[in-house]
Design a protein around this motif. Sequence first.
Motif, mmCIF file in Angstrom:
data_model
loop_
_atom_site.group_PDB
_atom_site.id
_atom_site.type_symbol
_atom_site.label_atom_id
_atom_site.label_comp_id
_atom_site.label_asym_id
_atom_site.label_seq_id
_atom_site.Cartn_x
_atom_site.Cartn_y
_atom_site.Cartn_z
ATOM 1 N N ALA A 126 16.841 -11.772 7.931
ATOM 2 C CA ALA A 126 18.040 -12.316 8.588
ATOM 3 C C ALA A 126 18.233 -11.815 10.022
ATOM 4 N N GLY A 127 17.173 -11.884 10.786
ATOM 5 C CA GLY A 127 17.306 -11.568 12.217
ATOM 6 C C GLY A 127 17.159 -10.097 12.539
ATOM 7 N N VAL A 128 16.928 -9.269 11.500
ATOM 8 C CA VAL A 128 16.771 -7.830 11.734
ATOM 9 C C VAL A 128 15.277 -7.507 11.783
ATOM 10 N N ILE A 129 14.877 -6.674 12.762
ATOM 11 C CA ILE A 129 13.490 -6.192 12.799
ATOM 12 C C ILE A 129 13.502 -4.836 12.084
ATOM 13 N N PRO A 130 12.841 -4.719 10.915
ATOM 14 C CA PRO A 130 12.964 -3.483 10.140
ATOM 15 C C PRO A 130 12.488 -2.228 10.893
ATOM 16 N N ALA A 131 11.349 -2.298 11.588
ATOM 17 C CA ALA A 131 10.809 -1.089 12.240
ATOM 18 C C ALA A 131 11.528 -0.813 13.561
ATOM 19 N N THR A 132 11.612 0.468 13.914
ATOM 20 C CA THR A 132 12.222 0.813 15.205
ATOM 21 C C THR A 132 11.154 1.184 16.245
ATOM 22 N N ARG A 133 9.912 1.300 15.797
ATOM 23 C CA ARG A 133 8.798 1.578 16.724
ATOM 24 C C ARG A 133 7.578 0.849 16.207
ATOM 25 N N ALA A 134 6.806 0.267 17.087
ATOM 26 C CA ALA A 134 5.525 -0.326 16.678
ATOM 27 C C ALA A 134 4.696 -0.607 17.920
ATOM 28 N N ARG B 188 -3.489 -11.931 13.127
ATOM 29 C CA ARG B 188 -2.815 -11.030 14.075
ATOM 30 C C ARG B 188 -1.299 -11.090 13.844
ATOM 31 N N MET B 189 -0.787 -12.265 13.594
ATOM 32 C CA MET B 189 0.660 -12.413 13.348
ATOM 33 C C MET B 189 1.036 -11.731 12.031
ATOM 34 N N LEU B 190 0.224 -11.939 10.981
ATOM 35 C CA LEU B 190 0.514 -11.318 9.677
ATOM 36 C C LEU B 190 0.503 -9.796 9.790
ATOM 37 N N GLU B 191 -0.524 -9.251 10.457
ATOM 38 C CA GLU B 191 -0.613 -7.789 10.620
ATOM 39 C C GLU B 191 0.601 -7.265 11.388
ATOM 40 N N ALA B 192 1.000 -8.011 12.412
ATOM 41 C CA ALA B 192 2.131 -7.567 13.234
ATOM 42 C C ALA B 192 3.416 -7.536 12.400
ATOM 43 N N LEU B 193 3.634 -8.570 11.618
ATOM 44 C CA LEU B 193 4.859 -8.614 10.809
ATOM 45 C C LEU B 193 4.850 -7.464 9.801
ATOM 46 N N ASP B 194 3.664 -7.175 9.270
ATOM 47 C CA ASP B 194 3.532 -6.063 8.330
ATOM 48 C C ASP B 194 3.859 -4.741 9.044
ATOM 49 N N ALA B 195 3.288 -4.558 10.228
ATOM 50 C CA ALA B 195 3.530 -3.323 10.990
ATOM 51 C C ALA B 195 5.010 -3.183 11.357
ATOM 52 N N LEU B 196 5.694 -4.305 11.454
ATOM 53 C CA LEU B 196 7.116 -4.268 11.816
ATOM 54 C C LEU B 196 8.009 -4.072 10.593
ATOM 55 N N GLY B 197 7.374 -3.945 9.427
ATOM 56 C CA GLY B 197 8.138 -3.616 8.221
ATOM 57 C C GLY B 197 8.605 -4.811 7.397
ATOM 58 N N PHE B 198 8.145 -6.002 7.732
ATOM 59 C CA PHE B 198 8.539 -7.165 6.924
ATOM 60 C C PHE B 198 7.755 -7.166 5.617
ATOM 61 N N LYS B 199 8.388 -7.666 4.562
ATOM 62 C CA LYS B 199 7.710 -7.729 3.260
ATOM 63 C C LYS B 199 7.009 -9.072 3.143
ATOM 64 N N ILE B 200 5.689 -9.005 3.045
ATOM 65 C CA ILE B 200 4.900 -10.234 3.042
ATOM 66 C C ILE B 200 3.881 -10.176 1.925
ATOM 67 N N GLU B 201 3.861 -11.202 1.092
ATOM 68 C CA GLU B 201 2.845 -11.238 0.029
ATOM 69 C C GLU B 201 1.844 -12.336 0.372
ATOM 70 N N ILE B 202 0.613 -11.910 0.633
ATOM 71 C CA ILE B 202 -0.416 -12.871 1.036
ATOM 72 C C ILE B 202 -1.173 -13.327 -0.205
ATOM 73 N N GLN B 203 -1.204 -14.625 -0.441
ATOM 74 C CA GLN B 203 -1.920 -15.168 -1.601
ATOM 75 C C GLN B 203 -3.092 -15.999 -1.082
ATOM 76 N N ARG B 204 -4.173 -15.292 -0.698
ATOM 77 C CA ARG B 204 -5.300 -15.993 -0.062
ATOM 78 C C ARG B 204 -5.868 -17.095 -0.931
ATOM 79 N N GLY B 205 -5.978 -16.807 -2.220
ATOM 80 C CA GLY B 205 -6.560 -17.786 -3.145
ATOM 81 C C GLY B 205 -5.775 -19.082 -3.184
ATOM 82 N N HIS B 206 -4.503 -18.996 -2.890
ATOM 83 C CA HIS B 206 -3.652 -20.196 -2.908
ATOM 84 C C HIS B 206 -3.347 -20.691 -1.502
ATOM 85 N N ASN B 207 -3.970 -20.090 -0.494
ATOM 86 C CA ASN B 207 -3.643 -20.423 0.902
ATOM 87 C C ASN B 207 -2.137 -20.374 1.131
#
Length: 440
Positions: free
Chosen positions: A83-91, A56-75
């Motif tokens: 730097a303290g900026v929320i990229p999205a203006t609506r979510a 839920r946290m990962l999806e939320a950060l993605d929806a907010l426009g953060f760049k996240i690379e998930i490497q499930r195989g490597h946990n």
Amino acid sequence: MSDYPRQLDITPIGRFDHTVDLPGSKSLTNRALLLAALSDGPCYLTNTLFADDTERMLEALDALGFKIEIQRGHNAVLVEGHAGVIPATRATLNLGNAGTAVRFLTAALTLGKGTYTVDGIERMRQRPIAQLVAPLRELGATINHTHSDGYPPLEIHANGLEGGELRLAPTLSSQYITALLQIGVYARKGLNLRLDGPITSRPYVAMTLGLLEHFEVPVEASDDLSSIDITPEWIRGNDLAIEPDASSASYFWAAAAITPGSSCTVNGLGTNSIQGDARFASVLEKIGARVVIRADHTTVSAPADGKLHGIDIDLNDMPDAAMTLAAIAPLLDGTTTIRNVGNWRVKETDRMAAMQTELNKTGAQATINGDDITIHPLPDGRLRPATIDTYDDHRMAMTFTVLGLAKQGVTINDPACVAKTLPDFFERIETLRTQASPAH
Ligand SMILES: O=C(O)C1=C[C@@H](OP(=O)(O)O)[C@@H](O)[C@H](O)C1
Ligand SMILES: C=C(OP(=O)(O)O)C(=O)O
């Protein structure tokens, strides 16, 4: 991974000697994901937990426009900090029943510029959040309750946070305090927090301070944590190896303690752990288990004579692991009283009522007195066969499974709820079983 039937019969386990490597702590993963996203650089997080709450946290950060690379195989997860900026203006965020995600993101979104909605499943709409919303408003945030005053969903009209002095009376949940501490550094005036009276679930606040230190946030805290000052600055992007989840460890330690001749070592949790629930091993020692705590692992063994005794203990510091003690209490010699766990009532379900109802089904009499629960041993050591309702609460399923490893007759309803924090819990229990001697 977790295609469970509607019901699972748990059968007793024989003697085992096992070492487990557990996935990362839910509490540390959700803190680290958010702090990394708010940091000034890339952060490589390893041994991250992938379970409902952290998804839920990962999806939320993605929806907010953060760049996240998930490497499930490597946990692992690589997070690009903004730097303290929320990229999205609506979510609009639906955060399921993840208390940490709801509380931490509610505070973090006040740093943004725009309009955000925070919501969850029906149960989340019954979990109070007024004690976070009120202080955020005091610090300059505009937050509306769109359904029911004091509960999600919330609508946040964000334009940065002013910050400054804040005085809090004891809260129902430590997560409100953590949520404030994680964003204080980006409030225009920083945050000067004064906490009056005892701190609920206090080790979780200490854990937050430990992580803030890791991410080089300028924090000054008094020893008793009644005064915490954060100056306006940055969260620094640093890599982090996440500790195994200590609340999950409690099930494996407890299983060893209650199974004569058995022993269980959990790697990566020892004297250096910053999780309060890692101290659950010491609670098991107090009831008679043999416990060895080293810097980077902890071993719990059943007592030589197989006898564990009841205890009267305040477990406000470890509300999650406290449930593990409650579920094995029917097996102990003498009564057990667990004190100061009143906030069980506002968790995944009303855990106070759920624990009492389900323990009573097994024949172990449980009584509630205010914020304390007293549990009596099974009469003549016999468990009345019981189908345990789990109330969509992962810890109800996992703790009663541990009881079922000691006594024939436990059936778990809706076991799939373990996905909230430990999706492969039952596979792990089966691994224990395959390595155990046949049960008598
Ligand atoms: O900060 C955290 O990560 C948590 C704090 C605790 O909640 P409360 O502070 O509401 O007791 C705990 O029960 C929860 O599972 C995780
Ligand atoms: C209380 C719990 O979760 P949360 O409050 O984070 O939803 C828990 O995991 O036991």
